[in-house]
Design a protein around this motif. Structure first.
Motif, PDB file in Angstrom:
ATOM      1  N   TYR A 149       0.836  -1.202   0.000  1.00 18.77           N
ATOM      2  CA  TYR A 149       0.000   0.000   0.000  1.00 18.77           C
ATOM      3  C   TYR A 149       0.876   1.259   0.000  1.00 18.77           C
ATOM      4  CZ  TYR A 149      -3.038   3.648   1.954  1.00 18.77           C
ATOM      5  OH  TYR A 149      -3.702   4.825   2.178  1.00 18.77           O
ATOM      6  N   LEU A 150       1.887   1.275   0.849  1.00 10.71           N
ATOM      7  CA  LEU A 150       2.786   2.422   0.910  1.00 10.71           C
ATOM      8  C   LEU A 150       3.554   2.599  -0.394  1.00 10.71           C
ATOM      9  CD1 LEU A 150       4.112   1.950   4.542  1.00 10.71           C
ATOM     10  CD2 LEU A 150       2.704   3.858   3.718  1.00 10.71           C
ATOM     11  N   LEU A 151       4.062   1.517  -0.942  1.00 13.46           N
ATOM     12  CA  LEU A 151       4.822   1.591  -2.189  1.00 13.46           C
ATOM     13  C   LEU A 151       3.956   2.057  -3.361  1.00 13.46           C
ATOM     14  CD1 LEU A 151       6.924  -1.655  -1.744  1.00 13.46           C
ATOM     15  CD2 LEU A 151       7.835   0.680  -1.864  1.00 13.46           C
ATOM     16  N   GLU A 152       2.696   1.657  -3.378  1.00  8.03           N
ATOM     17  CA  GLU A 152       1.796   2.047  -4.462  1.00  8.03           C
ATOM     18  C   GLU A 152       1.307   3.483  -4.342  1.00  8.03           C
ATOM     19  OE1 GLU A 152      -1.286  -0.918  -4.278  1.00  8.03           O
ATOM     20  OE2 GLU A 152       0.058  -2.501  -5.009  1.00  8.03           O
ATOM     21  N   ASN A 153       1.251   4.010  -3.125  1.00  8.87           N
ATOM     22  CA  ASN A 153       0.622   5.316  -2.925  1.00  8.87           C
ATOM     23  C   ASN A 153       1.542   6.431  -2.427  1.00  8.87           C
ATOM     24  OD1 ASN A 153      -2.413   4.750  -3.335  1.00  8.87           O
ATOM     25  ND2 ASN A 153      -1.707   3.064  -2.054  1.00  8.87           N
ATOM     26  N   PHE A 154       2.676   6.075  -1.828  1.00 10.18           N
ATOM     27  CA  PHE A 154       3.517   7.098  -1.189  1.00 10.18           C
ATOM     28  C   PHE A 154       5.008   6.817  -1.394  1.00 10.18           C
ATOM     29  CE2 PHE A 154      -0.421   6.583   1.248  1.00 10.18           C
ATOM     30  CZ  PHE A 154      -0.940   7.870   1.161  1.00 10.18           C
ATOM     31  N   ILE A 155       5.373   6.267  -2.513  1.00 11.09           N
ATOM     32  CA  ILE A 155       6.733   5.764  -2.701  1.00 11.09           C
ATOM     33  C   ILE A 155       7.826   6.804  -2.436  1.00 11.09           C
ATOM     34  CG2 ILE A 155       6.819   6.168  -5.188  1.00 11.09           C
ATOM     35  CD1 ILE A 155       8.314   3.338  -5.235  1.00 11.09           C
TER      36      ILE A 155
END
Length: 167
Positions: A149-155
């Motif tokens: 989720y973090l990598l997809e949205n806040f990389i």
């Protein structure tokens, strides 16, 4: 000076990190149960979306969010998956969704994950970032879900720290 908040500040790492960092600058701490009378402590249940929205509306933007929230005890069985998902993933998603809706996404998000995302291998003494991911327990599966989720949205804003078990 950066505005920093630690979520999961009542845990083993959170209490020590808060005590150490707060010696040098004002740090905010948040947990679902009260741990201090400090004016910089925010009691917040991250599973309660209304409470999270109220938090996001009320407080100024934090430049740095340190997210130490997690349910790890016994790592769980297949029957415990929803409990682990609620704490290890939904809380993160609730927080960042609310902050985004109030245009208060932090500049840095430091996320506590686990080496368990590599799979629990008894004789393995070293895990490296390029090793393949094979989470097995509900704990590891839900931490990996949070990482994705973090990598997809806040990389461009994240630091993912994969800790070995902390006791």
């Amino acid at each position: 000076m950066d505005r920093i908040i630690i979520f999961g500040s009542s845990g083993h790492i959170g209490t020590k990190l808060f005590a150490s960092l707060s010696k040098n600058q004002p740090i905010y701490a948040s947990a679902r149960k009260s741990i201090t009378d400090s004016a910089n402590f925010i009691k917040l249940d991250l599973t309660d979306i209304k409470a999270v929205d109220d938090f996001a509306d009320k407080y100024d933007k934090f430049n740095v969010v340190i997210f130490l929230v997690g349910l790890a005890h016994n790592k769980g069985s297949k029957n415990d998956f929803s409990d682990h998902e609620k704490i290890n993933f939904i809380t993160l998603k609730n927080l960042l969704s609310s902050l985004k809706s109030f245009n208060k996404i932090p500049d840095k998000i430091i996320f506590a994950s686990t080496v368990s995302v590599y799979g629990e291998k008894i004789n393995n003494k070293e895990y490296l970032e390029h090793h393949s991911i094979h989470p097995r327990s509900p704990y590891a599966l839900t931490k990996q879900k949070s990482e994705r989720y973090l990598l997809e949205n806040f990389i461009s804003k994240i630091w993912i720290l994969r800790f070995a078990p902390v006791y």
